[in-house]
Write an enzyme that holds these catalytic residues in place. Sequence first.
Site, PDB file in Angstrom:
ATOM      1  N   ASP A  13       4.046   4.233  -9.635  1.00 17.37           N
ATOM      2  CA  ASP A  13       2.763   3.534  -9.771  1.00 17.37           C
ATOM      3  C   ASP A  13       2.599   2.942 -11.171  1.00 17.37           C
ATOM      4  O   ASP A  13       3.142   3.460 -12.147  1.00 17.37           O
ATOM      5  CB  ASP A  13       1.624   4.535  -9.479  1.00 17.37           C
ATOM      6  CG  ASP A  13       0.314   3.835  -9.162  1.00 17.37           C
ATOM      7  OD1 ASP A  13       0.322   2.607  -8.915  1.00 17.37           O
ATOM      8  OD2 ASP A  13      -0.732   4.513  -9.181  1.00 17.37           O
ATOM      9  N   GLY A  14       1.834   1.852 -11.249  1.00 11.83           N
ATOM     10  CA  GLY A  14       1.486   1.282 -12.552  1.00 11.83           C
ATOM     11  C   GLY A  14       2.118  -0.074 -12.853  1.00 11.83           C
ATOM     12  O   GLY A  14       1.962  -0.590 -13.965  1.00 11.83           O
ATOM     13  N   ARG A  47       0.918  -9.643 -11.692  1.00 16.09           N
ATOM     14  CA  ARG A  47       1.302  -8.318 -11.186  1.00 16.09           C
ATOM     15  C   ARG A  47       2.743  -8.320 -10.658  1.00 16.09           C
ATOM     16  O   ARG A  47       3.456  -7.323 -10.749  1.00 16.09           O
ATOM     17  CB  ARG A  47       0.343  -7.883 -10.072  1.00 16.09           C
ATOM     18  CG  ARG A  47      -1.099  -7.711 -10.528  1.00 16.09           C
ATOM     19  CD  ARG A  47      -1.993  -7.378  -9.329  1.00 16.09           C
ATOM     20  NE  ARG A  47      -1.496  -6.220  -8.615  1.00 16.09           N
ATOM     21  CZ  ARG A  47      -1.736  -4.956  -8.958  1.00 16.09           C
ATOM     22  NH1 ARG A  47      -2.500  -4.688 -10.005  1.00 16.09           N
ATOM     23  NH2 ARG A  47      -1.232  -3.963  -8.249  1.00 16.09           N
ATOM     24  N   HIS A 107       6.115  -5.765 -10.758  1.00 16.96           N
ATOM     25  CA  HIS A 107       6.931  -5.250  -9.641  1.00 16.96           C
ATOM     26  C   HIS A 107       8.410  -5.531  -9.890  1.00 16.96           C
ATOM     27  O   HIS A 107       9.260  -4.701  -9.604  1.00 16.96           O
ATOM     28  CB  HIS A 107       6.494  -5.881  -8.319  1.00 16.96           C
ATOM     29  CG  HIS A 107       5.091  -5.518  -7.922  1.00 16.96           C
ATOM     30  ND1 HIS A 107       4.620  -4.227  -7.967  1.00 16.96           N
ATOM     31  CD2 HIS A 107       4.042  -6.274  -7.486  1.00 16.96           C
ATOM     32  CE1 HIS A 107       3.352  -4.214  -7.567  1.00 16.96           C
ATOM     33  NE2 HIS A 107       2.982  -5.438  -7.277  1.00 16.96           N
ATOM     34  N   GLU A 134      -1.631   1.469   3.225  1.00 15.06           N
ATOM     35  CA  GLU A 134      -2.871   0.952   2.622  1.00 15.06           C
ATOM     36  C   GLU A 134      -2.610  -0.286   1.754  1.00 15.06           C
ATOM     37  O   GLU A 134      -3.539  -1.062   1.476  1.00 15.06           O
ATOM     38  CB  GLU A 134      -3.539   2.026   1.746  1.00 15.06           C
ATOM     39  CG  GLU A 134      -4.219   3.149   2.514  1.00 15.06           C
ATOM     40  CD  GLU A 134      -3.265   4.230   3.005  1.00 15.06           C
ATOM     41  OE1 GLU A 134      -2.109   4.268   2.530  1.00 15.06           O
ATOM     42  OE2 GLU A 134      -3.669   5.025   3.879  1.00 15.06           O
ATOM     43  N   LEU A 187      24.120  11.174  -3.164  1.00  9.60           N
ATOM     44  CA  LEU A 187      22.653  11.207  -3.141  1.00  9.60           C
ATOM     45  C   LEU A 187      22.102  10.556  -1.863  1.00  9.60           C
ATOM     46  O   LEU A 187      22.560   9.490  -1.464  1.00  9.60           O
ATOM     47  CB  LEU A 187      22.136  10.419  -4.363  1.00  9.60           C
ATOM     48  CG  LEU A 187      20.626  10.194  -4.434  1.00  9.60           C
ATOM     49  CD1 LEU A 187      19.904  11.463  -4.864  1.00  9.60           C
ATOM     50  CD2 LEU A 187      20.294   9.062  -5.413  1.00  9.60           C
ATOM     51  N   ARG A 240      -3.601  11.777  -7.894  1.00  6.92           N
ATOM     52  CA  ARG A 240      -3.803  11.819  -6.440  1.00  6.92           C
ATOM     53  C   ARG A 240      -2.466  11.588  -5.739  1.00  6.92           C
ATOM     54  O   ARG A 240      -1.507  11.118  -6.354  1.00  6.92           O
ATOM     55  CB  ARG A 240      -4.832  10.778  -5.993  1.00  6.92           C
ATOM     56  CG  ARG A 240      -4.569   9.368  -6.485  1.00  6.92           C
ATOM     57  CD  ARG A 240      -5.618   8.386  -5.967  1.00  6.92           C
ATOM     58  NE  ARG A 240      -5.447   7.091  -6.565  1.00  6.92           N
ATOM     59  CZ  ARG A 240      -6.164   6.626  -7.600  1.00  6.92           C
ATOM     60  NH1 ARG A 240      -7.121   7.363  -8.126  1.00  6.92           N
ATOM     61  NH2 ARG A 240      -5.933   5.429  -8.083  1.00  6.92           N
TER      62      ARG A 240
HETATM   63  C1  IPE Z   1       0.613   4.431  -4.212  1.00  5.05           C
HETATM   64  O1  IPE Z   1       0.179   3.575  -5.183  1.00  5.05           O
HETATM   65  C2  IPE Z   1       1.536   3.713  -3.260  1.00  5.05           C
HETATM   66  C3  IPE Z   1       2.837   3.388  -3.808  1.00  5.05           C
HETATM   67  C4  IPE Z   1       3.319   3.751  -4.964  1.00  5.05           C
HETATM   68  C5  IPE Z   1       3.688   2.599  -2.937  1.00  5.05           C
HETATM   69  P1  IPE Z   1      -1.213   2.799  -5.032  1.00  5.05           P
HETATM   70  O2  IPE Z   1      -1.393   2.024  -6.271  1.00  5.05           O
HETATM   71  O3  IPE Z   1      -1.232   2.045  -3.764  1.00  5.05           O
HETATM   72  O4  IPE Z   1      -2.244   3.998  -4.915  1.00  5.05           O
HETATM   73  P2  IPE Z   1      -3.787   4.074  -5.240  1.00  5.05           P
HETATM   74  O5  IPE Z   1      -4.431   2.894  -4.581  1.00  5.05           O
HETATM   75  O6  IPE Z   1      -3.930   4.020  -6.728  1.00  5.05           O
HETATM   76  O7  IPE Z   1      -4.219   5.384  -4.689  1.00  5.05           O
HETATM   77  C1  IPE Z   2       2.933   0.453  -7.709  1.00  4.12           C
HETATM   78  O1  IPE Z   2       2.294  -0.288  -8.703  1.00  4.12           O
HETATM   79  C2  IPE Z   2       3.666  -0.389  -6.706  1.00  4.12           C
HETATM   80  C3  IPE Z   2       3.023  -0.488  -5.386  1.00  4.12           C
HETATM   81  C4  IPE Z   2       1.997   0.194  -4.987  1.00  4.12           C
HETATM   82  C5  IPE Z   2       3.589  -1.431  -4.465  1.00  4.12           C
HETATM   83  P1  IPE Z   2       0.854  -0.918  -8.469  1.00  4.12           P
HETATM   84  O2  IPE Z   2       1.019  -2.277  -7.890  1.00  4.12           O
HETATM   85  O3  IPE Z   2       0.002  -0.017  -7.664  1.00  4.12           O
HETATM   86  O4  IPE Z   2       0.330  -1.031  -9.942  1.00  4.12           O
HETATM   87  P2  IPE Z   2      -1.119  -0.627 -10.476  1.00  4.12           P
HETATM   88  O5  IPE Z   2      -1.393   0.762 -10.014  1.00  4.12           O
HETATM   89  O6  IPE Z   2      -2.073  -1.620  -9.907  1.00  4.12           O
HETATM   90  O7  IPE Z   2      -1.008  -0.707 -11.958  1.00  4.12           O
HETATM   91 MG    MG Z   3      -1.217   1.493  -8.134  1.00  5.20          MG
END
Ligand code: IPE
Ligand code: IPE
Ligand code: MG
Length: 264
Positions: free
Chosen positions: A41-42, A54, A58, A88, A152, A215
């Site tokens: 995430d992030g 964004r 990725h 989601e 792996l 979470r």
């Molecule tokens: C969780 O990240 C899903 C993935 C890493 C694929 P999200 O960015 O979608 O989660 P929330 O919305 O912060 O809970």
């Molecule tokens: C995680 O990064 C990748 C996916 C959920 C696909 P995010 O796209 O959720 O990045 P943030 O959480 O918005 O920074």
């Molecule tokens: Mg996210």
Amino acid sequence: MNSIGKFLKSLRCSFLNESEDFFLKHIDKSKLPAHVAIIMDGNGRWAKKRGFSRIVGHKVGTETVRKVVKIAAELGVRYLTLYAFSVENWQRPKGEISALMDLFEEMLNKEIDELNKNDVRIMFIGSLSELSHGLQASINNASKRTAKNTGLTLTIGINYGGRTEIVDCMKQIAREIEEKRLSSREIDEKIITKNLYMSGIPDPDLLIRTSGEYRVSNFLLWEIAYSEIWITSVLWPDFKRKDFLKAIYDFQRRKRRFGGLEED
Ligand code: IPE
Ligand code: IPE
Ligand code: MG
């Protein structure tokens, strides 16, 4: 604390925080977590902080995936499961979704030879039939080509939802009962585990989440019942080999009790 004390403390912290060698030296290879699962995430926040779209986040995030798969395989971790796209995540803007789907397909096609050469077995979990035909073809090709590999096992969650997985499992069990191959009295935890997406793979010992969110976001709900959770504020594109090693180092210092008592 005086200034020398502060200086020494900062030295100690930076040593612990930055040295890959330190972790490599202190990780007990005989006590590795068999299965590491990661909520990557992030990416979006990483890009936003730099004034990029964004999607750039990725893209840079795929570099981290490459590094983490490599270090996990080098260390000898048996199973690595990565959360790439949740059920989601369809709520996001269309442009971001299609960029992500293109990226998955591109990355799979580009990396498959190298992964295969490194004996990695690739598997996918999620509602895959809802993905584009092109991506499904890459997924099928990657799974088939690497099915017999013994290094792996890399499982990627695409269009994955923990609750959907449980619903699918229930439907499968109901079908077996309807067809009289199973009786409701026989349902137990083993039968449920057998009908989940990762049947045959042990539950994650360690669950890592980047970007500082506390979470689970619908990831592996059944399977993480007793996983050790390790959260870092590092954003996924900034996550380094040493962060992965640090998570394992910390994991090896936890006392897992599984509801029982610590052994003397
Ligand atoms: C969780 O990240 C899903 C993935 C890493 C694929 P999200 O960015 O979608 O989660 P929330 O919305 O912060 O809970
Ligand atoms: C995680 O990064 C990748 C996916 C959920 C696909 P995010 O796209 O959720 O990045 P943030 O959480 O918005 O920074
Ligand atoms: Mg996210």
